[in-house]
Design an enzyme around this catalytic site. Structure first.
Site, PDB file in Angstrom:
ATOM      1  N   LYS A   1       0.831  -1.216   0.000  1.00 22.67           N
ATOM      2  CA  LYS A   1       0.000   0.000   0.000  1.00 22.67           C
ATOM      3  C   LYS A   1       0.853   1.248   0.000  1.00 22.67           C
ATOM      4  O   LYS A   1       0.482   2.256  -0.596  1.00 22.67           O
ATOM      5  CB  LYS A   1      -0.940   0.003   1.216  1.00 22.67           C
ATOM      6  CG  LYS A   1      -2.094  -0.968   1.066  1.00 22.67           C
ATOM      7  CD  LYS A   1      -3.213  -0.653   2.019  1.00 22.67           C
ATOM      8  CE  LYS A   1      -4.405  -1.554   1.781  1.00 22.67           C
ATOM      9  NZ  LYS A   1      -5.438  -1.470   2.796  1.00 22.67           N
TER      10      LYS A   1
ATOM     11  N   LYS B   1      -3.972  -9.895  -7.551  1.00 21.59           N
ATOM     12  CA  LYS B   1      -5.319 -10.142  -7.010  1.00 21.59           C
ATOM     13  C   LYS B   1      -6.285  -9.021  -7.374  1.00 21.59           C
ATOM     14  O   LYS B   1      -5.866  -7.870  -7.547  1.00 21.59           O
ATOM     15  CB  LYS B   1      -5.254 -10.350  -5.498  1.00 21.59           C
ATOM     16  CG  LYS B   1      -4.961  -9.119  -4.729  1.00 21.59           C
ATOM     17  CD  LYS B   1      -5.275  -9.228  -3.244  1.00 21.59           C
ATOM     18  CE  LYS B   1      -5.090  -7.832  -2.680  1.00 21.59           C
ATOM     19  NZ  LYS B   1      -5.329  -7.580  -1.342  1.00 21.59           N
TER      20      LYS B   1
ATOM     21  N   LYS C   1      -9.789  -3.265  -5.034  1.00 16.11           N
ATOM     22  CA  LYS C   1     -10.654  -2.099  -5.213  1.00 16.11           C
ATOM     23  C   LYS C   1      -9.896  -0.926  -5.813  1.00 16.11           C
ATOM     24  O   LYS C   1     -10.473  -0.067  -6.456  1.00 16.11           O
ATOM     25  CB  LYS C   1     -11.183  -1.639  -3.848  1.00 16.11           C
ATOM     26  CG  LYS C   1     -12.247  -2.522  -3.248  1.00 16.11           C
ATOM     27  CD  LYS C   1     -12.557  -2.007  -1.854  1.00 16.11           C
ATOM     28  CE  LYS C   1     -13.518  -2.918  -1.115  1.00 16.11           C
ATOM     29  NZ  LYS C   1     -13.510  -2.656   0.324  1.00 16.11           N
TER      30      LYS C   1
HETATM   31  P1  TYM Z   1     -10.727  -5.657   2.817  1.00 21.44           P
HETATM   32  O1  TYM Z   1     -11.774  -4.650   3.113  1.00 21.44           O
HETATM   33  O2  TYM Z   1      -9.604  -5.293   1.915  1.00 21.44           O
HETATM   34  O3  TYM Z   1     -11.382  -6.953   2.206  1.00 21.44           O
HETATM   35  C1  TYM Z   1     -12.482  -7.599   2.818  1.00 21.44           C
HETATM   36  C2  TYM Z   1     -12.356  -9.096   2.645  1.00 21.44           C
HETATM   37  O4  TYM Z   1     -12.263  -9.437   1.260  1.00 21.44           O
HETATM   38  C3  TYM Z   1     -11.155 -10.301   1.059  1.00 21.44           C
HETATM   39  N1  TYM Z   1     -10.593 -10.041  -0.277  1.00 21.44           N
HETATM   40  C4  TYM Z   1     -10.372 -11.004  -1.184  1.00 21.44           C
HETATM   41  N2  TYM Z   1     -10.579 -12.334  -1.167  1.00 21.44           N
HETATM   42  C5  TYM Z   1     -10.275 -13.041  -2.281  1.00 21.44           C
HETATM   43  N3  TYM Z   1      -9.769 -12.480  -3.402  1.00 21.44           N
HETATM   44  C6  TYM Z   1      -9.538 -11.137  -3.470  1.00 21.44           C
HETATM   45  N4  TYM Z   1      -9.060 -10.609  -4.593  1.00 21.44           N
HETATM   46  C7  TYM Z   1      -9.837 -10.341  -2.328  1.00 21.44           C
HETATM   47  N5  TYM Z   1      -9.745  -9.022  -2.057  1.00 21.44           N
HETATM   48  C8  TYM Z   1     -10.203  -8.860  -0.790  1.00 21.44           C
HETATM   49  C9  TYM Z   1     -10.170  -9.936   2.157  1.00 21.44           C
HETATM   50  O5  TYM Z   1      -9.269 -10.991   2.400  1.00 21.44           O
HETATM   51  C10 TYM Z   1     -11.092  -9.664   3.324  1.00 21.44           C
HETATM   52  O6  TYM Z   1     -11.427 -10.866   3.986  1.00 21.44           O
HETATM   53  N6  TYM Z   1      -7.791  -5.756   6.835  1.00 21.44           N
HETATM   54  C11 TYM Z   1      -9.073  -6.180   6.311  1.00 21.44           C
HETATM   55  C12 TYM Z   1     -10.257  -5.670   7.106  1.00 21.44           C
HETATM   56  C13 TYM Z   1     -10.224  -5.980   8.566  1.00 21.44           C
HETATM   57  C14 TYM Z   1     -10.438  -7.244   9.148  1.00 21.44           C
HETATM   58  C15 TYM Z   1     -10.375  -7.024  10.560  1.00 21.44           C
HETATM   59  C16 TYM Z   1     -10.675  -8.525   8.652  1.00 21.44           C
HETATM   60  C17 TYM Z   1     -10.033  -5.075   9.554  1.00 21.44           C
HETATM   61  N7  TYM Z   1     -10.138  -5.721  10.771  1.00 21.44           N
HETATM   62  C18 TYM Z   1     -10.537  -8.063  11.448  1.00 21.44           C
HETATM   63  C19 TYM Z   1     -10.832  -9.563   9.547  1.00 21.44           C
HETATM   64  C20 TYM Z   1     -10.767  -9.340  10.935  1.00 21.44           C
HETATM   65  C21 TYM Z   1      -9.218  -5.630   4.902  1.00 21.44           C
HETATM   66  O7  TYM Z   1      -8.618  -4.666   4.533  1.00 21.44           O
HETATM   67  O8  TYM Z   1     -10.147  -6.257   4.184  1.00 21.44           O
END
Ligand code: TYM
Length: 333
Positions: free
Chosen positions: A118, A200, A203
């Site tokens: 990032k 991957k 967004k």
């Molecule tokens: P975030 O908001 O980027 O994504 C949310 C969820 O989507 C999954 N994901 C994917 N899975 C498969 N293929 C992809 N291309 C892909 N892109 C995103 C992510 O693995 C995630 O499960 N840090 C986390 C948010 C968070 C969180 C937490 C998660 C904050 N606190 C506590 C679990 C527990 C994040 O940025 O997810």
């Protein structure tokens, strides 16, 4: 454990209210949250405090947090089975993150690949919050004594850091946190970009054919499937070395729930055009109910705000109890 549903394993997961929700988010995380609601004691969180590690327009962030609430309900999160809330409603997330910060070695935090990724994409805003992001994520999970965290593969390293800090804290100060495990789906854990099958789906990627969003129109889905990068070989078969095709086939496999052999038989002797049209059709049909539910929820003024408030009120006592214990153990009370 405070407030825990008897006999059920507690899971916690979060999602950021930035950008639009795409197939990666859905297949890596949301779909498994929805499908395992019966099995677990579920807490899901819209992590708006995580979102401000990159610059957000305040009004947009506020609106997006509620829109994401509506999206999660539209996907099938059921408030009778799960709690859903906005992170910043519960002050203990940031407060526990500070205690954890003081117990995470710089070396461990510096190894986080998401920070490197990032910060290289956003060199003008490499802030301390972005570096500390995994401590806040650890606090999210540990506050609720969750033993499972359903996420996509990209979150695995953050989960390892969470486990390490929790284990170290319990050892050094006394039992406080449940040690959580990631729950990562067998297929769909890493959905790749349609225009860049080597990276991957994300967004923040710029290409207009990169991601399929859950609210995409049927026309957009057809266009994106048609334009998806494949290769110059022939044969619709599951072969990981053909990254573009493999990614599309995995998506098809999840939505149709057919075996790989059946899918290969279905497309034997057919070309990419035929397969891509079939994929688009399956996606349009599968995402239609989500789009319709979302549109309906958008019309029910005030409903989402109320649901999210109730969710926060329900889980707050769990967070408060854990934080109080952590505070006592480190000598802050
Ligand atoms: P975030 O908001 O980027 O994504 C949310 C969820 O989507 C999954 N994901 C994917 N899975 C498969 N293929 C992809 N291309 C892909 N892109 C995103 C992510 O693995 C995630 O499960 N840090 C986390 C948010 C968070 C969180 C937490 C998660 C904050 N606190 C506590 C679990 C527990 C994040 O940025 O997810």
């Amino acid at each position: 454990m405070t407030g825990k549903i008897a006999g059920k394993r507690r899971v916690f997961s979060g999602i950021q209210p930035t950008g639009d929700i795409h197939l990666g988010n859905y297949l890596g995380a949301i779909k498994q949250w929805v499908e395992s609601q019966e099995l677990y004691d579920n807490i899901f969180c819209i992590v708006n405090s995580h979102a401000i590690t990159t610059r957000q327009d305040p009004a947009t962030l506020r609106a997006k947090s509620y829109e994401l609430g509506a999206m999660l309900l539209a996907c099938g999160i059921d408030m009778d089975k799960s709690s859903l809330f906005i992170q910043s409603e519960i002050d203990e997330h940031a407060a526990l993150a500070w205690i954890l910060d003081c117990n995470i070695p710089m070396g461990d935090m510096s190894r986080m690949t998401q920070f490197k990724d990032k910060s290289s994409k956003n060199p003008k805003n490499i802030n301390v919050g972005l570096f500390n992001y995994p401590a806040l994520m650890a606090a999210d999970i540990l506050l609720y004594q969750a033993s499972g965290v359903p996420v996509g593969e990209d979150q695995k390293q953050h989960l390892e850091l969470t486990r390490d800090v929790a284990t170290r804290f319990n050892r050094d100060f006394g039992e406080c946190f449940t040690i959580p495990e990631p729950i990562i789906p067998k297929i769909g854990a890493r959905v790749m970009g349609l225009d860049t099958p080597e990276s991957k789906m994300s967004k923040s990627a710029k290409g207009e054919n990169h991601a399929i969003f859950l609210l995409d129109s049927p026309e957009a889905i057809v266009r994106k499937c048609k334009k998806a990068v494949t290769d110059s070989q022939s044969g619709i078969i599951f072969d990981e070395s053909r990254a573009g095709l493999y990614n599309l086939l995995c998506i098809y496999e999840i939505f149709t729930q057919q075996s790989r052999a059946a899918i290969e038989a279905e497309f034997a002797g057919k070309g990419y055009g035929h397969f891509k049209a079939a994929l688009a059709e399956v996606l349009i049909d599968s995402l239609r109910p989500i789009r319709e539910n979302y549109a309906r929820l958008q019309r029910e003024g005030g409903y989402i705000e109320r649901i999210l408030q109730e969710g926060a009120d329900k889980v707050r006592p769990i967070a408060k109890a854990t934080y109080q214990r952590a505070k006592e153990l480190v000598g802050l009370v």
